[in-house]
Enzyme design. Structure first.
Site, PDB file in Angstrom:
ATOM      1  N   MET A  30      29.849  42.575  47.448  1.00 15.11           N
ATOM      2  CA  MET A  30      29.218  42.323  46.216  1.00 15.11           C
ATOM      3  C   MET A  30      28.977  40.737  45.740  1.00 15.11           C
ATOM      4  O   MET A  30      28.858  40.469  45.013  1.00 15.11           O
ATOM      5  CB  MET A  30      29.341  43.126  45.015  1.00 15.11           C
ATOM      6  CG  MET A  30      28.586  44.382  45.425  1.00 15.11           C
ATOM      7  SD  MET A  30      27.389  45.862  44.379  1.00 15.11           S
ATOM      8  CE  MET A  30      29.338  45.797  43.084  1.00 15.11           C
ATOM      9  N   HIS A  34      37.388  37.335  45.333  1.00 18.76           N
ATOM     10  CA  HIS A  34      38.831  37.142  45.015  1.00 18.76           C
ATOM     11  C   HIS A  34      39.764  37.199  46.352  1.00 18.76           C
ATOM     12  O   HIS A  34      39.252  37.803  47.944  1.00 18.76           O
ATOM     13  CB  HIS A  34      39.313  38.233  43.520  1.00 18.76           C
ATOM     14  CG  HIS A  34      39.274  39.525  44.311  1.00 18.76           C
ATOM     15  ND1 HIS A  34      39.532  39.895  44.662  1.00 18.76           N
ATOM     16  CD2 HIS A  34      37.950  40.324  43.499  1.00 18.76           C
ATOM     17  CE1 HIS A  34      38.557  41.344  45.054  1.00 18.76           C
ATOM     18  NE2 HIS A  34      38.375  41.966  44.298  1.00 18.76           N
ATOM     19  N   GLY A  36      41.642  39.270  47.719  1.00 22.95           N
ATOM     20  CA  GLY A  36      41.050  41.073  48.044  1.00 22.95           C
ATOM     21  C   GLY A  36      40.324  40.685  49.101  1.00 22.95           C
ATOM     22  O   GLY A  36      40.770  41.404  50.102  1.00 22.95           O
ATOM     23  N   HIS A  37      38.635  39.932  48.510  1.00 18.19           N
ATOM     24  CA  HIS A  37      37.990  39.794  49.859  1.00 18.19           C
ATOM     25  C   HIS A  37      38.306  39.303  50.574  1.00 18.19           C
ATOM     26  O   HIS A  37      37.660  39.538  52.230  1.00 18.19           O
ATOM     27  CB  HIS A  37      36.815  39.140  49.234  1.00 18.19           C
ATOM     28  CG  HIS A  37      36.051  40.360  48.320  1.00 18.19           C
ATOM     29  ND1 HIS A  37      36.000  40.388  46.576  1.00 18.19           N
ATOM     30  CD2 HIS A  37      35.170  40.999  47.902  1.00 18.19           C
ATOM     31  CE1 HIS A  37      35.285  40.592  45.662  1.00 18.19           C
ATOM     32  NE2 HIS A  37      34.711  41.798  46.986  1.00 18.19           N
ATOM     33  N   GLY A 149      37.435  47.504  51.494  1.00 14.85           N
ATOM     34  CA  GLY A 149      38.678  47.926  50.437  1.00 14.85           C
ATOM     35  C   GLY A 149      39.858  49.033  50.016  1.00 14.85           C
ATOM     36  O   GLY A 149      38.611  49.807  49.916  1.00 14.85           O
ATOM     37  N   ASP A 152      38.442  50.914  47.379  1.00 14.26           N
ATOM     38  CA  ASP A 152      37.347  51.918  46.731  1.00 14.26           C
ATOM     39  C   ASP A 152      38.120  52.783  48.070  1.00 14.26           C
ATOM     40  O   ASP A 152      36.930  52.844  48.167  1.00 14.26           O
ATOM     41  CB  ASP A 152      36.166  51.450  46.901  1.00 14.26           C
ATOM     42  CG  ASP A 152      36.098  49.828  45.798  1.00 14.26           C
ATOM     43  OD1 ASP A 152      35.858  50.101  44.654  1.00 14.26           O
ATOM     44  OD2 ASP A 152      36.240  48.834  46.041  1.00 14.26           O
ATOM     45  N   SER A 187      40.341  42.947  41.526  1.00 17.54           N
ATOM     46  CA  SER A 187      38.763  43.707  41.035  1.00 17.54           C
ATOM     47  C   SER A 187      38.062  42.346  40.323  1.00 17.54           C
ATOM     48  O   SER A 187      38.253  41.413  39.495  1.00 17.54           O
ATOM     49  CB  SER A 187      38.920  44.447  40.437  1.00 17.54           C
ATOM     50  OG  SER A 187      38.176  45.441  39.822  1.00 17.54           O
ATOM     51  N   ARG A 189      36.384  43.114  38.637  1.00 18.04           N
ATOM     52  CA  ARG A 189      35.694  43.773  37.028  1.00 18.04           C
ATOM     53  C   ARG A 189      36.908  43.026  35.685  1.00 18.04           C
ATOM     54  O   ARG A 189      36.850  43.230  34.975  1.00 18.04           O
ATOM     55  CB  ARG A 189      36.035  45.353  37.087  1.00 18.04           C
ATOM     56  CG  ARG A 189      34.131  45.178  37.980  1.00 18.04           C
ATOM     57  CD  ARG A 189      33.783  46.525  37.042  1.00 18.04           C
ATOM     58  NE  ARG A 189      32.332  47.196  37.367  1.00 18.04           N
ATOM     59  CZ  ARG A 189      32.101  47.342  38.639  1.00 18.04           C
ATOM     60  NH1 ARG A 189      32.829  48.146  39.368  1.00 18.04           N
ATOM     61  NH2 ARG A 189      30.730  47.471  38.733  1.00 18.04           N
TER      62      ARG A 189
HETATM   63  O1  PAF Z   1      32.585  47.842  47.714  1.00 16.97           O
HETATM   64  C1  PAF Z   1      31.345  47.187  47.275  1.00 16.97           C
HETATM   65  O2  PAF Z   1      31.772  45.387  47.030  1.00 16.97           O
HETATM   66  C2  PAF Z   1      29.839  47.384  47.498  1.00 16.97           C
HETATM   67  O3  PAF Z   1      30.469  49.153  46.707  1.00 16.97           O
HETATM   68  C3  PAF Z   1      29.399  47.446  48.812  1.00 16.97           C
HETATM   69  C4  PAF Z   1      30.169  48.399  49.486  1.00 16.97           C
HETATM   70  C5  PAF Z   1      29.126  45.683  49.323  1.00 16.97           C
HETATM   71  C6  PAF Z   1      28.462  47.926  48.898  1.00 16.97           C
HETATM   72  O4  PAF Z   1      27.758  47.256  47.495  1.00 16.97           O
END
Ligand code: PAF
Length: 284
Positions: A30, A34, A36-37, A149, A152, A187, A189
């Site tokens: 989304m 950061h 992590g991504h 990740g 989640d 995160s 957030r």
């Molecule tokens: O983990 C996330 O960022 C979201 O839940 C995802 C998997 C991109 C779905 O919108």
């Protein structure tokens, strides 16, 4: 890195790669990326010839009063970060592109049971929103692998169940949680917290580590341990939604002989909902 906004363009780009016999990895995000991504993107590159990253703030996974409107949209900065790692296509669709009939008329994909447990109890409809958007992204992209990740954890379990139930020929790969030096799970957030609140938030990880130590030491009264852990998080000034000890394979409630565990927590601080988890392998 190709920048693509439409389903049509992404499909034609992917078709050319597939015709050449190449494999594709998808990393759905989304945005507000950061470290992590970026580690998920690097992991994706190890598993396929081409990497597609999607950035889409999915409205259907936010409940009323949640942070959809204020969720950070930082496309320019995200694009710059992605240009420094190996990404072949960045897919940034509009809401209309993903939900052409509008979100009220959209077909919903739901994984029953698992979606209503843990975080699902506190965010009704959240996981249906996740499975509804990820199933669309899978159908649009038809990736060989998709990377998510571990932070989640429940999301991963729900998506794995969806892939199995719908017979999707897609392998899900789990990327480990990236942490700040003080243990706080990275995160998007966290950006809503000031420095003091971020320091306070580290109690979640410290509590999970203490819970893991108690389990390693042989304690097995899960509900007592969960209640003590939640009280510890609350004493630091957070409002815990839950702390739970679960079977790592399927999120079922473990029995005293279970050895592969996941310890999960969710808590709110200054209106920000934070989640974390720790995997624990106990000797058989
Ligand atoms: O983990 C996330 O960022 C979201 O839940 C995802 C998997 C991109 C779905 O919108």
């Amino acid at each position: 890195m190709k920048k693509i906004q439409t389903v049509k363009k992404l499909r034609s780009t992917l078709a050319a790669w597939r015709e050449a016999g190449d494999t594709v990895a998808l990393v759905p995000t989304m945005g507000n990326l950061h470290k992590g991504h970026l580690s998920l993107v690097s992991l994706a590159a190890e598993h396929a010839d081409h990497v597609v990253v999607s950035i889409f703030v999915n409205p259907t996974q936010f409940g009323p009063g949640e942070d959809f409107e204020r969720y950070p949209r930082t496309l320019e900065i995200d694009t710059r970060k992605l240009s420094r790692v190996r990404v072949d296509a960045l897919f940034t669709p509009t809401i209309d592109e993903i939900y052409p009939r509008g979100i009220d008329q959209a077909t919903i994909v739901t994984v029953p049971g698992l979606s209503d447990d843990l975080c699902g109890k506190f965010r009704p409809g959240h996981f249906s929103g996740v499975t509804s958007v990820v199933s669309r992204l899978f159908n649009i992209c038809l990736p060989d692998v998709a990377v998510f990740g571990q932070k989640d954890y429940q999301q991963l379990m729900v998506l794995q169940r969806m892939v199995e139930d719908l017979h999707l020929p897609i392998r899900l790969i789990r990327g480990s949680t990236e942490r700040e030096a003080d243990g706080l799970a990275m995160s998007s957030r966290n950006n809503f917290l000031d420095a003091g609140q971020r320091a306070t938030a580290t109690v979640i990880y410290r509590t999970l580590e203490k819970l893991a130590a108690d389990l390693r030491a042989g304690q097995r009264d899960y509900s007592v341990l969960e209640a003590a852990a939640a009280a510890n998080i609350q004493a630091a000034g957070l409002a815990p939604d839950y702390v739970a000890v679960r079977n790592a394979e399927n999120l079922a409630i473990p029995d005293a002989r279970s050895t592969r565990l996941v310890l999960l927590a969710a808590a709110r601080l200054a209106g920000v909902r934070l989640i974390d988890n720790v995997l624990l392998d106990l000797p058989a």
